[in-house]
Scaffold this active site. Structure first.
Site, PDB file in Angstrom:
ATOM      1  N   ASN A  13       0.875  -1.173   0.000  1.00 29.03           N
ATOM      2  CA  ASN A  13       0.000   0.000   0.000  1.00 29.03           C
ATOM      3  C   ASN A  13       0.912   1.222   0.000  1.00 29.03           C
ATOM      4  O   ASN A  13       1.487   1.561   1.024  1.00 29.03           O
ATOM      5  CB  ASN A  13      -0.900  -0.023   1.251  1.00 29.03           C
ATOM      6  CG  ASN A  13      -1.687   1.261   1.399  1.00 29.03           C
ATOM      7  OD1 ASN A  13      -1.793   2.060   0.462  1.00 29.03           O
ATOM      8  ND2 ASN A  13      -2.252   1.476   2.584  1.00 29.03           N
ATOM      9  N   LYS A  15       0.132   4.285  -0.376  1.00 30.00           N
ATOM     10  CA  LYS A  15      -0.467   5.522   0.173  1.00 30.00           C
ATOM     11  C   LYS A  15      -0.151   6.694  -0.758  1.00 30.00           C
ATOM     12  O   LYS A  15      -0.098   6.500  -1.967  1.00 30.00           O
ATOM     13  CB  LYS A  15       0.025   5.757   1.599  1.00 30.00           C
ATOM     14  CG  LYS A  15      -0.111   4.498   2.458  1.00 30.00           C
ATOM     15  CD  LYS A  15       0.092   4.740   3.908  1.00 30.00           C
ATOM     16  CE  LYS A  15      -0.094   3.422   4.652  1.00 30.00           C
ATOM     17  NZ  LYS A  15      -0.078   3.568   6.098  1.00 30.00           N
ATOM     18  N   HIS A  99      -9.528   1.539   4.330  1.00 31.99           N
ATOM     19  CA  HIS A  99      -8.316   1.729   5.116  1.00 31.99           C
ATOM     20  C   HIS A  99      -8.594   2.732   6.237  1.00 31.99           C
ATOM     21  O   HIS A  99      -9.363   3.683   6.048  1.00 31.99           O
ATOM     22  CB  HIS A  99      -7.184   2.247   4.207  1.00 31.99           C
ATOM     23  CG  HIS A  99      -5.856   2.221   4.894  1.00 31.99           C
ATOM     24  ND1 HIS A  99      -5.475   3.191   5.788  1.00 31.99           N
ATOM     25  CD2 HIS A  99      -4.836   1.328   4.839  1.00 31.99           C
ATOM     26  CE1 HIS A  99      -4.269   2.889   6.246  1.00 31.99           C
ATOM     27  NE2 HIS A  99      -3.860   1.757   5.684  1.00 31.99           N
ATOM     28  N   GLU A 101      -7.011   5.109   7.326  1.00 33.11           N
ATOM     29  CA  GLU A 101      -6.713   6.508   6.978  1.00 33.11           C
ATOM     30  C   GLU A 101      -7.866   7.133   6.193  1.00 33.11           C
ATOM     31  O   GLU A 101      -8.103   8.330   6.284  1.00 33.11           O
ATOM     32  CB  GLU A 101      -5.388   6.569   6.195  1.00 33.11           C
ATOM     33  CG  GLU A 101      -4.191   6.339   7.114  1.00 33.11           C
ATOM     34  CD  GLU A 101      -2.959   5.799   6.417  1.00 33.11           C
ATOM     35  OE1 GLU A 101      -2.878   5.860   5.177  1.00 33.11           O
ATOM     36  OE2 GLU A 101      -2.062   5.295   7.130  1.00 33.11           O
ATOM     37  N   GLU A 170      -5.756  -4.491  10.330  1.00 35.20           N
ATOM     38  CA  GLU A 170      -4.723  -3.482  10.570  1.00 35.20           C
ATOM     39  C   GLU A 170      -5.042  -2.684  11.831  1.00 35.20           C
ATOM     40  O   GLU A 170      -5.826  -1.729  11.790  1.00 35.20           O
ATOM     41  CB  GLU A 170      -4.657  -2.507   9.389  1.00 35.20           C
ATOM     42  CG  GLU A 170      -4.305  -3.150   8.075  1.00 35.20           C
ATOM     43  CD  GLU A 170      -3.644  -2.154   7.131  1.00 35.20           C
ATOM     44  OE1 GLU A 170      -2.549  -2.456   6.650  1.00 35.20           O
ATOM     45  OE2 GLU A 170      -4.208  -1.063   6.915  1.00 35.20           O
ATOM     46  N   GLY A 176       2.194   2.561  10.596  1.00 33.56           N
ATOM     47  CA  GLY A 176       3.178   3.625  10.422  1.00 33.56           C
ATOM     48  C   GLY A 176       3.869   4.041  11.721  1.00 33.56           C
ATOM     49  O   GLY A 176       4.547   5.065  11.773  1.00 33.56           O
ATOM     50  N   SER A 216       3.022  -1.844  10.299  1.00 32.35           N
ATOM     51  CA  SER A 216       4.465  -1.948  10.538  1.00 32.35           C
ATOM     52  C   SER A 216       5.025  -3.345  10.270  1.00 32.35           C
ATOM     53  O   SER A 216       5.972  -3.782  10.915  1.00 32.35           O
ATOM     54  CB  SER A 216       4.823  -1.485  11.955  1.00 32.35           C
ATOM     55  OG  SER A 216       4.447  -0.129  12.139  1.00 32.35           O
TER      56      SER A 216
HETATM   57  P1  PGA Z   1       2.668   0.471   7.503  1.00 35.07           P
HETATM   58  O1  PGA Z   1       1.231   0.681   6.816  1.00 35.07           O
HETATM   59  O2  PGA Z   1       3.182  -0.840   7.012  1.00 35.07           O
HETATM   60  O3  PGA Z   1       3.486   1.637   7.040  1.00 35.07           O
HETATM   61  O4  PGA Z   1       2.441   0.464   8.981  1.00 35.07           O
HETATM   62  C1  PGA Z   1       0.345  -0.380   6.648  1.00 35.07           C
HETATM   63  C2  PGA Z   1      -0.946   0.125   6.054  1.00 35.07           C
HETATM   64  O5  PGA Z   1      -1.424   1.191   6.481  1.00 35.07           O
HETATM   65  O6  PGA Z   1      -1.533  -0.518   5.158  1.00 35.07           O
END
Ligand code: PGA
Length: 258
Positions: A13, A15, A99, A101, A170, A176, A216
């Site tokens: 992903n 982003k 997601h 976000e 998640e 992140g 992460s």
């Molecule tokens: P990350 O993001 O691996 O940077 O923690 C995962 C995601 O939001 O899909």
């Protein structure tokens, strides 16, 4: 993972990272070091403007390209939005839906549900995300919260299409932050998600659906996370931006399973 019953999926992903030019560079580097085996499906979900460059670059490879969002309506007055048929026509195979976000920007469970149905209708594989906040984990309502997200997100998905859905667990506090869920924590929730699917559909469908962990996940912790019986892959943010790291995660998917 359990490769006997279901697919392993390693999905990136991106982003809001990388330009079309950088996409092309990334793909060239990735293709040069991509392992030959076929032990998992590989997806890269990229910003909409990068989709054409990504699709062009992965032709004749086993990488599938995906979008990071879609609009559930077929067409019309939705300035700035992208319909599922447009994604298919552009060469997408996957789309991330719900997601955290995007949920933080106002996306509701009803929106997620409409998008999942639209994606399936168009022939895309929806990667439907769910996850709890730190407050919810501390209040010990993680499994209830996730069960609600799954039930609402899958409403109206017919039995014959449920296996097409990929679910990504998640935990919001792990995204992140560098703070990964322990393999046991991630396994516990992924197992409970499978139990929800079992209740909604059947044991056979629950056994066949791929459930990913995200938050992460990186080249160091992927092996242990993927060794869990109910974690069928990863949705990877930061580590999917670096070809070497992404490849190491793909390699971690090549381990014996029960
Ligand atoms: P990350 O993001 O691996 O940077 O923690 C995962 C995601 O939001 O899909």
């Amino acid at each position: 993972m359990n490769r006997k019953y279901r697919k392993t999926v390693i999905a990136g992903n991106w982003k809001m990272n990388k330009t079309p030019t950088q996409t092309k560079e990334f793909m060239t580097q990735l293709k040069a070091i991509l392992p030959k085996g076929r032990w998992c499906d590989i997806a890269l979900c990229v910003p909409a403007v990068c989709i054409p460059a990504a699709v062009r670059a992965v032709r004749e490879t086993r990488i599938g390209i995906g979008a990071e969002n879609c609009n559930p309506n077929p067409s019309g007055a939705y300035t700035g939005e992208i319909a599922t048929d447009m994604l298919v026509d552009a060469g997408c195979k996957y789309v991330i839906i719900g997601h955290s976000e995007r949920r933080a920007m106002g996306e509701t469970d009803a929106d997620v549900n409409a998008k999942v149905l639209a994606a399936l209708e168009a022939g895309l594989t929806p990667i439907m995300c769910c996850g709890e906040s730190l407050e919810q984990r501390e209040a010990d309502i993680t499994n209830e919260w996730i069960a609600m997200q799954i039930k609402l997100g899958l409403q109206g998905v017919p039995e014959e299409k449920i296996r097409k859905v990929v679910i990504a667990y998640e935990p919001i506090w792990a995204i992140g932050t560098g703070k990964t869920a322990t393999p046991e924590q991630a396994q516990e929730v992924c197992e409970s998600i499978r139990a929800v699917v079992r209740k909604l559909y059947s044991s056979k469908n629950a056994r066949a659906i791929s459930i990913l962990y995200g938050g992460s996940m990186n080249e160091k912790n992927a092996f242990e996370l993927l060794a869990q019986p109910d974690i069928d892959g990863g949705l990877i943010g930061g580590a999917s931006l670096v070809p070497e790291k992404f490849v190491q995660i793909i390699e971690a998917a090549n381990q014996p399973t029960a």
